[in-house]
Design a protein around this motif. Structure first.
Motif, PDB file in Angstrom:
ATOM      1  N   GLY A   1       0.798  -1.223   0.000  1.00  0.00           N
ATOM      2  CA  GLY A   1       0.000   0.000   0.000  1.00  0.00           C
ATOM      3  C   GLY A   1       0.825   1.265   0.000  1.00  0.00           C
ATOM      4  O   GLY A   1       1.566   1.547   0.917  1.00  0.00           O
ATOM      5  N   ARG A   2       0.674   2.015  -1.059  1.00  0.00           N
ATOM      6  CA  ARG A   2       1.223   3.363  -1.115  1.00  0.00           C
ATOM      7  C   ARG A   2       0.177   4.271  -1.752  1.00  0.00           C
ATOM      8  O   ARG A   2      -0.591   3.822  -2.592  1.00  0.00           O
ATOM      9  N   PRO A   3       0.142   5.525  -1.382  1.00  0.00           N
ATOM     10  CA  PRO A   3      -0.897   6.408  -1.914  1.00  0.00           C
ATOM     11  C   PRO A   3      -0.763   6.599  -3.416  1.00  0.00           C
ATOM     12  O   PRO A   3       0.303   6.997  -3.896  1.00  0.00           O
ATOM     13  N   PRO A   4      -1.814   6.318  -4.181  1.00  0.00           N
ATOM     14  CA  PRO A   4      -1.718   6.460  -5.627  1.00  0.00           C
ATOM     15  C   PRO A   4      -1.963   7.876  -6.106  1.00  0.00           C
ATOM     16  O   PRO A   4      -1.826   8.148  -7.277  1.00  0.00           O
TER      17      PRO A   4
ATOM     18  N   SER B   1       1.054   0.521  -7.442  1.00  0.00           N
ATOM     19  CA  SER B   1      -0.250  -0.107  -7.587  1.00  0.00           C
ATOM     20  C   SER B   1      -0.313  -1.287  -6.638  1.00  0.00           C
ATOM     21  O   SER B   1       0.680  -1.679  -6.041  1.00  0.00           O
ATOM     22  N   HIS B   2      -1.507  -1.900  -6.497  1.00  0.00           N
ATOM     23  CA  HIS B   2      -1.630  -2.986  -5.524  1.00  0.00           C
ATOM     24  C   HIS B   2      -0.944  -4.256  -5.984  1.00  0.00           C
ATOM     25  O   HIS B   2      -0.894  -5.227  -5.266  1.00  0.00           O
TER      26      HIS B   2
ATOM     27  N   ARG C   1      -2.712   5.713 -12.491  1.00  0.00           N
ATOM     28  CA  ARG C   1      -2.198   4.400 -12.109  1.00  0.00           C
ATOM     29  C   ARG C   1      -2.967   3.353 -12.890  1.00  0.00           C
ATOM     30  O   ARG C   1      -4.170   3.490 -13.115  1.00  0.00           O
TER      31      ARG C   1
ATOM     32  N   HIS D   1      -5.778   2.428  -2.564  1.00  0.00           N
ATOM     33  CA  HIS D   1      -4.489   1.836  -2.233  1.00  0.00           C
ATOM     34  C   HIS D   1      -4.553   1.013  -0.952  1.00  0.00           C
ATOM     35  O   HIS D   1      -3.577   0.356  -0.585  1.00  0.00           O
TER      36      HIS D   1
END
Length: 493
Positions: free
Chosen positions: A9-12, A37-38, A209, A376
Motif C-alpha cells: 500500500g502506497r498512496p496512488p 499499484s496494488h 495508475r 491503495h
C-alpha cells in the motif's frame, strides 16, 4: 487471509491541495515518489530482458515497487525493438461489467485492519507493517505481484490448500482445475505488460495508475484468461460517456501509433463502461482497459478473499466456467452470462447450502470491504480475514451436482435475485434495472445487475435447459465427461 503482501500500500494520488481542476491540461509535476499499484512490492531489481526470453528488448532495468515519476527518456526506451511474433487468434469476448487471478496455494497470517481514521485521510502515510516469512513459489515477478504468505493454520500449504478427491467425479474436477488454472508465468506476462503500459500512459496522464484486476488476480483465472486493466486517473468518479471515452481515445491513439510495434488491434468499444480492447504481441495476451471503473478493483479483492478462504471454491468455479463456455452460455456479447456472473452464482450457491461453505464477507467484515475505502488500501484489508472452516464435508463432485440442481429446480428466477452480499436469495427490487429481466445477479458493491446481458427469453430458456440437463446427466453418470469433454478442455486450458 489470502496470499498478499503487507508492503503493497502506497498512496496512488497526491494530496488534495496538489490536484488540479483542469483535468486534461495542467497536471501537476510534483508527483510523490514511489507510486505503487496494488500489484507492486519492493523486490530485487527485475530485468525485463531476462524475463521475456528470445525477445529483443531495449529497456532500462526495472524494479517493481520502486517506480518513480516516469521521465521521458525512460518511457521512450520501453518496449522498443521487440520481435514481432505470430499468435493464434483468440475470439473477442465482449464483457459488460465483468471484472474477473493470480494463482497461489497458500494463505496469509492475520494483521490489523487499518482504522477508519486512517482511511479517511486524503493522503495517508505509506503503510509499513512488517511482512511475515515469504514462501514464494515462482519467478521474482510473482513476488512483485501477489506474493504468497504462510498462515499458521496451514503449516504445509502444498498439502492443505487443495481438497482431497476420493470419488471419480471429484478427482476429475480437481484434475481439470490443476491443468487449467492460471500459473505464475501467466500472471508474470500480464504484470510486465501492465508495468510498461503504465510507464507510457503516465506521459499523458502523469498522476494515473494502471491496475490489473479481474480474473488475473481474483483467484479464478485460467491459462487462457485475458487481462483486465483499470486506468485510474483521479480519485473522483469519471463520466463514462464523455471523460472516459475521451481518455480512451487518447490511449487508443497511443497504442496504434507509438506502441504499434507491440500493441495489436487496439479497438474502442463504446459500451456502458467503455473499454479499449487490444492484444500484447509480446505476452500473447488479450486485454480490456477501462477508465476509473473502480468497482472492479474492489470486487477483485472481495472475490479473491472468497477464492482462498475455502479450498473447494476455486476448483468448483473453474469447472463451471469451463462448462458454461463449452455449452456456449458464457458470452455477454451474445446475450448469455458473463464470467463474473457465473462466479457470483457459484459463491451464492455455496452460501445458501443448509450447512454453508461460505459466509457473507461483507456482513461479517464490513470494515474490510468498505466501498468508500481508498483504493491503495483495498488490497490490504482482507489480509485480516482467516480461512473459513465449514462443517459441510461435501465432496467437489457432490457440490457440482448440487450447484446444477439448485439453479435447475430450486432457485426462483422470476422473483428472486442472487445476492452474495446478503448470502441468500432475496426478492427483486422494484427498480427499472431489475424489471423484466430474466436473470438478476447483484453486484456486491454498487448493486447493479451483472447479468443484464441476458435480455432475450430464448437465451434465458437455453441457459435454464443447460443447467437442468447438466444436473440430470451428472446425477445419473457421475462422470464429468458427460457434460464437458475433459481431454478437449485440458488442451484448450
Amino acid at each position: 487471509m489470502f496470499p498478499n503482501s503487507s508492503n503493497l500500500g502506497r498512496p496512488p494520488f497526491p494530496p488534495k491541495y496538489q490536484q488540479q481542476s483542469t483535468f486534461f491540461t495542467k497536471l501537476p509535476l510534483n508527483i510523490p515518489p514511489s507510486l505503487l499499484s496494488h500489484q507492486q512490492i519492493i523486490v530485487p531489481p527485475f530485468h525485463f530482458r531476462t524475463a521475456v526470453k528470445e525477445r529483443l528488448v531495449t529497456l532500462q532495468p526495472m524494479t517493481y515497487g520502486s517506480v518513480s515519476p516516469v521521465s521521458t527518456s525512460d518511457a521512450l526506451t520501453s518496449f522498443q525493438g521487440r520481435k514481432r511474433q505470430s499468435q493464434q487468434s483468440v475470439p473477442d469476448d465482449a464483457k459488460r461489467q465483468r471484472i474477473h487471478s493470480h494463482d497461489s496455494d497458500t494463505t496469509v497470517v492475520n494483521q490489523a485492519v487499518p482504522l477508519p481514521e486512517e482511511r479517511r485521510r486524503s493522503f495517508p502515510a505509506p503503510i509499513s507493517i512488517p511482512s511475515p516469512a515469504l514462501h514464494a513459489r515462482g519467478s521474482p515477478s510473482l513476488i512483485g505481484c501477489v506474493p504468497p504468505l504462510q498462515d499458521p493454520l496451514f503449516p504445509d500449504p502444498t498439502e492443505t490448500r487443495l481438497p482431497v478427491a476420493k470419488d471419480e467425479l471429484s478427482q476429475q474436477v480437481l484434475e481439470l482445475f490443476q491443468a487449467c488454472r492460471q500459473q505464475a508465468s501467466d500472471l508474470d506476462r500480464k504484470e510486465l505488460c501492465r508495468t510498461e503500459l503504465q510507464r507510457e500512459i503516465q506521459l499523458i496522464f502523469p498522476q494515473s495508475r494502471l491496475f490489473l484486476v479481474g480474473s488475473s488476480l481474483n483467484g479464478f483465472g485460467t491459462r487462457t484468461s485475458d487481462g483486465d486493466l483499470c486506468l485510474v486517473v483521479k480519485e473522483e468518479p469519471v463520466n463514462q460517456k464523455i471523460e472516459a471515452r475521451r481518455i480512451l481515445n487518447l490511449v487508443q491513439k497511443l497504442f496504434s501509433t507509438k506502441l504499434s510495434s507491440y500493441i495489436e488491434r487496439p479497438q474502442l468499444i463504446r459500451a456502458k463502461v467503455p473499454i479499449v480492447k487490444f492484444r500484447d504481441k509480446v505476452s500473447n495476451v488479450d486485454f480490456d482497459l477501462n477508465v476509473n471503473n473502480v468497482i472492479g478493483i474492489r470486487n477483485t479483492f472481495l472475490l479473491r478473499t472468497y477464492a482462498f478462504m475455502e479450498n473447494r471454491v476455486r476448483p468448483l468455479v473453474l469447472v463451471v466456467k469451463k462448462w458454461a463456455s463449452f455449452r456456449e452460455i458464457n458470452d455477454a456479447s451474445r446475450g448469455t452470462l458473463n464470467s463474473y456472473s457465473l462466479v457470483l452464482m457459484v459463491l451464492h450457491y455455496l452460501q445458501t447450502l443448509p450447512e454453508p461453505i461460505l459466509p457473507s464477507l461483507q456482513k461479517i467484515y464490513p470494515e474490510c470491504f468498505d466501498p468508500t475505502m481508498q483504493l491503495h488500501l483495498v488490497h490490504q484489508a482482507p489480509r485480516t480475514i482467516p480461512p473459513y472452516i465449514s462443517k459441510n464435508g461435501s465432496s467437489l463432485g457432490d457440490l457440482l451436482i448440487g450447484f446444477f440442481k439448485y439453479y435447475a429446480t430450486e432457485f426462483d428466477w422470476s422473483h428472486q435475485m442472487i445476492s452474495v452480499r446478503e448470502a441468500k436469495a432475496i426478492a427483486r427490487p422494484d427498480g427499472i434495472e431489475w424489471r423484466n429481466k430474466f436473470i438478476c445477479v447483484e453486484e456486491p458493491f454498487d448493486g447493479t445487475n451483472t447479468a443484464r446481458a441476458v435480455h432475450e427469453k430464448q437465451k434465458f430458456e437455453m441457459i435454464r435447459v443447460e443447467f437442468a440437463q447438466a444436473w440430470r446427466l451428472l446425477q445419473d453418470k457421475k462422470d464429468l465427461n458427460c457434460i464437458l469433454p475433459l481431454k478437449a478442455a485440458k488442451q484448450k486450458r
